[in-house]
Scaffold this motif. Structure first.
Motif, PDB file in Angstrom:
ATOM      1  N   ASN A  11       0.813  -1.221   0.000  1.00  0.00           N
ATOM      2  CA  ASN A  11       0.000   0.000   0.000  1.00  0.00           C
ATOM      3  C   ASN A  11       0.841   1.263   0.000  1.00  0.00           C
ATOM      4  O   ASN A  11       0.348   2.331  -0.376  1.00  0.00           O
ATOM      5  N   VAL A  12       2.105   1.175   0.436  1.00  0.00           N
ATOM      6  CA  VAL A  12       2.954   2.374   0.477  1.00  0.00           C
ATOM      7  C   VAL A  12       3.874   2.448  -0.735  1.00  0.00           C
ATOM      8  O   VAL A  12       4.645   3.388  -0.877  1.00  0.00           O
ATOM      9  N   ILE A  13       3.798   1.440  -1.607  1.00  0.00           N
ATOM     10  CA  ILE A  13       4.710   1.369  -2.738  1.00  0.00           C
ATOM     11  C   ILE A  13       4.138   2.124  -3.932  1.00  0.00           C
ATOM     12  O   ILE A  13       2.966   1.997  -4.264  1.00  0.00           O
TER      13      ILE A  13
ATOM     14  N   LEU B 269       5.373  -6.097  -9.127  1.00  0.00           N
ATOM     15  CA  LEU B 269       5.007  -5.108  -8.104  1.00  0.00           C
ATOM     16  C   LEU B 269       4.741  -3.757  -8.751  1.00  0.00           C
ATOM     17  O   LEU B 269       3.775  -3.061  -8.393  1.00  0.00           O
ATOM     18  N   ALA B 270       5.581  -3.365  -9.717  1.00  0.00           N
ATOM     19  CA  ALA B 270       5.367  -2.097 -10.420  1.00  0.00           C
ATOM     20  C   ALA B 270       4.072  -2.129 -11.231  1.00  0.00           C
ATOM     21  O   ALA B 270       3.307  -1.154 -11.251  1.00  0.00           O
ATOM     22  N   LEU B 271       3.801  -3.256 -11.892  1.00  0.00           N
ATOM     23  CA  LEU B 271       2.560  -3.387 -12.662  1.00  0.00           C
ATOM     24  C   LEU B 271       1.336  -3.343 -11.751  1.00  0.00           C
ATOM     25  O   LEU B 271       0.329  -2.685 -12.064  1.00  0.00           O
ATOM     26  N   PHE B 272       1.410  -4.033 -10.637  1.00  0.00           N
ATOM     27  CA  PHE B 272       0.305  -4.051  -9.675  1.00  0.00           C
ATOM     28  C   PHE B 272       0.059  -2.653  -9.111  1.00  0.00           C
ATOM     29  O   PHE B 272      -1.093  -2.180  -9.035  1.00  0.00           O
ATOM     30  N   THR B 273       1.151  -1.976  -8.730  1.00  0.00           N
ATOM     31  CA  THR B 273       1.039  -0.626  -8.193  1.00  0.00           C
ATOM     32  C   THR B 273       0.471   0.335  -9.235  1.00  0.00           C
ATOM     33  O   THR B 273      -0.394   1.168  -8.941  1.00  0.00           O
TER      34      THR B 273
END
Length: 350
Positions: A71-73, A209-213
């Motif tokens: 959530n903080v990424i 993680l970048a795609l999800f964010t």
């Protein structure tokens, strides 16, 4: 969207550097025993790195969502983590020290996440227990394996070497050399496969993680239909991410990492083919087991200590312990230094 492209580019640069930085993990022993030439060895390792990288996503999931609060990424957090890991990898490669690319990435991610959360330590998942009883977080997946895996590599390497010597003591050294010269091709391939199955997945996890964010932030909305492959509403590693990371790591492996190869294959201990086989087999088994459990283990730590264990079976003084001390210091400093780098780089972005 521009920031995501920068993140993707930085991730692939990290994966490429990881390939040539950790090439020594796969081929230092097979080069030092002269079973393969350096060029033949990197091609052999690159092929098996590619195959291993396409097998499974358990390690990628641990890196992407098992260590810090997603959530903080945001994109700058991921970019800061990658830049911190790249800087440390290039520095240790220049020194010829086999440090851990895995821990560099984890340290950078934790440091950047702390800045993103204004210093809230609770965003770091220290130890989580799922409903099915499985454990995740920094302690069971990073810190505990970081402490235990070098000892496991050293002890198993020494034990396997003693076992081989006991079984083969009646054979002539020349015959042993011929047998294990062939066997090392198999053990080096297994080492390359296990290395790819663990290390390549770490970058897969970061890209996912970048795609999800980015999907959560809506940065992919309004893109043409052909760009739908970027949408990642749930943390799932896409096939294109796996293939891209696998090819990039294989290309980096093929580029070679001669400084670290010299350190591990020639400077640390003198090896014969039977020693190379024992070290590679030990390390590959430990790394493969970790990949199956989703543990982003340091392949560098395992193969290095396996070589130490095998070398010490000859005689304890056969290992150059002064060089080993320098290597261990690089291991100890990797997490805190990359954590500070990630923290500082994210601070600059903010």
């Amino acid at each position: 969207m521009t920031l995501f492209v920068l993140v993707l580019l930085a991730a692939l640069i990290f994966e490429y550097i990881n390939g040539f930085h950790d090439t020594a993990n796969s081929i230092a022993t097979v080069v030092s025993t002269k079973v393969l030439t350096p060029r033949q060895a990197v091609v052999w390792a690159a092929f098996w790195n590619l195959v291993g990288a396409l097998m499974g996503t358990a390690v990628a999931t641990t890196i992407g969502r098992g260590l810090v609060d997603t959530n903080v990424i945001d994109m700058t957090t991921v970019l800061s983590a990658l830049l911190a890991a790249i800087i440390w990898n290039l520095f240790t490669w220049w020194l010829g020290l086999p440090s851990s690319s895995s821990h560099a990435l984890v340290g950078g991610l934790c440091g950047a996440a702390l800045t993103a959360s204004d210093g809230n330590w609770h965003v770091l998942h220290w130890h989580l227990i799922a409903e099915d009883g499985s454990h995740s977080g920094l302690w069971p997946k990073i810190v505990l394996p970081m402490i235990s895996s070098p000892f496991v590599g050293f002890l198993l390497g020494a034990a396997l070497m003693y076992l081989l010597l006991a079984l083969l003591k009646k054979l002539r050294p020349r015959l042993i050399g011929m047998i294990f010269g062939k066997a090392q091709l198999v053990s080096a391939g297994f080492m390359g496969y296990s290395h790819g199955s663990n290390d390549a997945q770490k970058t897969m996890g970061i890209i996912t993680l970048a795609l999800f964010t980015g999907t959560q932030a809506g940065i992919f909305e309004g893109l043409p239909g052909w760009a739908s492959f970027l949408e990642t509403p749930e943390f799932t590693v896409h096939r294109w991410v796996m293939i891209t990371c696998a090819l990039t790591m294989a290309a980096g492996t093929a580029a070679g990492g001669w400084r670290i190869i010299r350190t591990m294959g020639h400077k640390m201990v003198k090896l014969q083919t039977i020693h190379g086989f024992a070290a590679e087999t030990t390390a590959a088994l430990v790394i493969h087991g970790a990949s199956t459990l989703g543990i982003p283990i340091s392949t560098t730590h395992v193969i290095t200590t396996s070589i130490m264990g095998v070398g010490s079976s000859k005689r304890f003084s056969a290992v150059k312990w002064g060089l080993v001390e320098r290597i261990i210091w690089a291991w100890v400093l990797t997490l805190p230094i990359t954590g500070l780098l990630g923290y500082g780089i994210e601070k600059l972005f903010k």
